[in-house]
Design an enzyme around this catalytic site. Structure first.
Site, short mmCIF file in Angstrom:
data_model
loop_
_atom_site.label_atom_id
_atom_site.label_comp_id
_atom_site.label_asym_id
_atom_site.label_seq_id
_atom_site.Cartn_x
_atom_site.Cartn_y
_atom_site.Cartn_z
N GLU A 1 -1.28 -17.94 -7.67
CA GLU A 1 -2.46 -17.17 -8.09
C GLU A 1 -3.03 -16.44 -6.88
O GLU A 1 -3.30 -17.06 -5.84
CB GLU A 1 -3.53 -18.11 -8.66
N CYS B 1 -7.69 -10.08 -2.50
CA CYS B 1 -6.82 -9.03 -1.98
C CYS B 1 -7.74 -7.89 -1.55
O CYS B 1 -8.56 -7.43 -2.36
CB CYS B 1 -5.88 -8.58 -3.11
N GLY C 1 -1.74 3.34 1.65
CA GLY C 1 -0.48 2.63 1.41
C GLY C 1 -0.46 1.20 1.93
O GLY C 1 0.50 0.48 1.72
N1 ACO Z 1 -8.03 1.99 -8.79
C1 ACO Z 1 -6.94 2.69 -9.19
N2 ACO Z 1 -5.89 2.99 -8.39
C2 ACO Z 1 -5.97 2.56 -7.10
C3 ACO Z 1 -7.07 1.84 -6.60
C4 ACO Z 1 -8.13 1.53 -7.51
N3 ACO Z 1 -9.21 0.84 -7.12
N4 ACO Z 1 -6.85 1.57 -5.29
C5 ACO Z 1 -5.65 2.11 -4.99
N5 ACO Z 1 -5.13 2.69 -6.07
C6 ACO Z 1 -3.83 3.35 -6.19
C7 ACO Z 1 -3.63 4.39 -5.10
O1 ACO Z 1 -4.10 5.66 -5.50
C8 ACO Z 1 -2.13 4.38 -4.92
O2 ACO Z 1 -1.52 5.18 -5.94
P1 ACO Z 1 -0.17 6.04 -5.62
O3 ACO Z 1 0.88 5.02 -5.23
O4 ACO Z 1 0.12 6.72 -6.92
O5 ACO Z 1 -0.55 6.94 -4.50
C9 ACO Z 1 -1.74 2.92 -5.21
O6 ACO Z 1 -2.82 2.37 -5.96
C10 ACO Z 1 -1.54 2.12 -3.95
O7 ACO Z 1 -2.60 2.38 -3.08
P2 ACO Z 1 -2.71 1.76 -1.63
O8 ACO Z 1 -3.13 2.83 -0.67
O9 ACO Z 1 -1.48 1.00 -1.29
O10 ACO Z 1 -3.93 0.75 -1.87
P3 ACO Z 1 -5.11 0.38 -0.86
O11 ACO Z 1 -4.61 0.23 0.52
O12 ACO Z 1 -6.27 1.30 -1.06
O13 ACO Z 1 -5.55 -1.06 -1.42
C11 ACO Z 1 -7.19 -2.22 -2.76
C12 ACO Z 1 -6.02 -1.23 -2.74
C13 ACO Z 1 -6.70 -3.57 -2.20
C14 ACO Z 1 -7.63 -2.46 -4.20
C15 ACO Z 1 -8.32 -1.64 -1.87
O14 ACO Z 1 -8.73 -0.42 -2.42
C16 ACO Z 1 -9.53 -2.53 -1.73
O15 ACO Z 1 -9.57 -3.35 -0.84
N6 ACO Z 1 -10.55 -2.38 -2.60
C17 ACO Z 1 -11.77 -3.12 -2.51
C18 ACO Z 1 -11.56 -4.61 -2.80
C19 ACO Z 1 -10.93 -4.84 -4.15
O16 ACO Z 1 -11.35 -4.29 -5.16
N7 ACO Z 1 -9.92 -5.76 -4.18
C20 ACO Z 1 -9.27 -6.19 -5.39
C21 ACO Z 1 -10.14 -7.15 -6.07
S1 ACO Z 1 -9.30 -8.15 -7.25
C22 ACO Z 1 -8.72 -9.48 -6.37
O17 ACO Z 1 -8.96 -9.58 -5.23
C23 ACO Z 1 -7.88 -10.50 -7.09
#
Ligand code: ACO
Length: 289
Positions: free
Chosen positions: A69, A73, A83
């Site tokens: 689980e 993240c 990325g």
């Molecule tokens: N909603 C929709 N799409 C997204 C989001 C989002 N919030 N964040 C990233 N993506 C998409 C990107 O556009 C990208 O798409 P592409 O491959 O078509 O270009 C793809 O997902 C991968 O993006 P990355 O750049 O690898 O992602 P990133 O480094 O931004 O990490 C994360 C994503 C972890 C959600 C980050 O935005 C973050 O830390 N957000 C705040 C904390 C959060 O919400 N964490 C998740 C909570 S749930 C949990 O922890 C179980």
């Protein structure tokens, strides 16, 4: 670990801080972080801080049930959408695959569902419930999502794998397609139209352009698109559409209800004669309205 806990607390403000601390420092949880390459972990003076951490994932594996689980993240604000989130997830999947984990389950924050979907997570949970029931808690405001960890996929090399698959597909398409063949420009284009009727001239001109026949077009296709057949086709469609409009108007009439369902002419022998008369009356009424 301290830096990672601070990063999670900052990026997941709805999560209670003590809960984050408890899980990150819990021995049953595994955390993976991407550090800034200026960090020297061998340096005795290094104290650590969340500013050195690009992102991290914390998960708990249940080896007997072959699933894990994901609890937290997050990627730091100034490194998001570059990325790193994908890189992190792939590294965690590669590590989990070595530990024979088959599924990842997480309660995704509603804002992060798009990110998890792009990492192969789905809202439909296919893992049998008995494997995770009682082991993971329900969270409000989160959506349960699952990802299958394919044992034969090398998650550390997904980019190369996708590039190789893309190249293979394009090579196969190229074997059949002729769209990459280019023809010299038409300098003075004067096709020989001797014996071509006036109505077929447009299609004959188009057919004479080098590459048109090679691309699979035939004279019949071009005539349909340009010649008199096109007008005939248009007229046919126009008549059909006019007739459908009349039929719809008739159907909408208050007294048209007896005609909406077919009548069994074995039961009502003279029905067809009566129907024609009534239909005629209705059409007249519409015409004069
Ligand atoms: N909603 C929709 N799409 C997204 C989001 C989002 N919030 N964040 C990233 N993506 C998409 C990107 O556009 C990208 O798409 P592409 O491959 O078509 O270009 C793809 O997902 C991968 O993006 P990355 O750049 O690898 O992602 P990133 O480094 O931004 O990490 C994360 C994503 C972890 C959600 C980050 O935005 C973050 O830390 N957000 C705040 C904390 C959060 O919400 N964490 C998740 C909570 S749930 C949990 O922890 C179980």
């Amino acid at each position: 670990m301290v830096g990672l806990k601070t990063l999670f607390a900052r990026q997941l403000p709805k999560m209670p801080r003590d809960y984050i601390v408890r899980l990150v420092f819990d021995r049953r949880h595994t955390s993976l972080a991407i550090l800034d390459d200026r960090v020297d972990l061998e340096d005795p003076d290094y104290r650590g801080g969340d500013e050195d951490i690009i992102g991290g994932i914390c998960y708990r594996a249940y080896p007997d049930m072959k699933f894990a689980e994901i609890a937290f993240c997050a990627v730091s604000a100034n490194h998001q959408v570059k990325g790193y989130g994908t890189k992190l997830m792939n590294l965690v999947k590669a590590h989990a695959a070595k530990e024979r984990i088959e599924y990842f389950i997480t309660y995704a924050d509603n804002y992060a569902i798009g990110y998890f979907k792009k990492q192969g997570f789905s809202k439909s949970i296919s893992m049998p419930k008995m494997r995770y029931q009682g082991l993971i808690k329900d969270y409000d405001g989160g959506t349960p999502m699952e990802c299958y960890i394919h044992p034969s996929v090398d998650y550390k090399r997904t980019n190369e794998m996708i590039a190789a698959q893309r190249k293979f597909l394009l090579d196969q398409v190229r074997k059949k397609s002729r769209s990459h063949v280019s023809y010299p420009p038409l300098v003075a284009f004067k096709p020989d139209l001797a014996g071509v009727s006036r109505s077929n001239e447009g299609a004959a001109r188009a057919m004479a352009i080098p590459g048109v026949a090679q691309a699979g077009w035939t004279m019949a296709d071009l005539l349909l698109a340009t010649g008199p057949q096109k007008d005939a086709e248009r007229q046919k469609n126009q008549i059909k559409s006019d007739m459908l409009t009349i039929l719809r108007k008739i159907d909408e009439q208050q007294f048209a209800w007896p005609f909406r369902e077919p009548v069994d002419t074995t039961d009502v022998k003279d029905y067809l004669n009566v129907r024609i008369l009534i239909y005629h009356l209705i059409c007249n009424a519409i015409f004069w309205a």
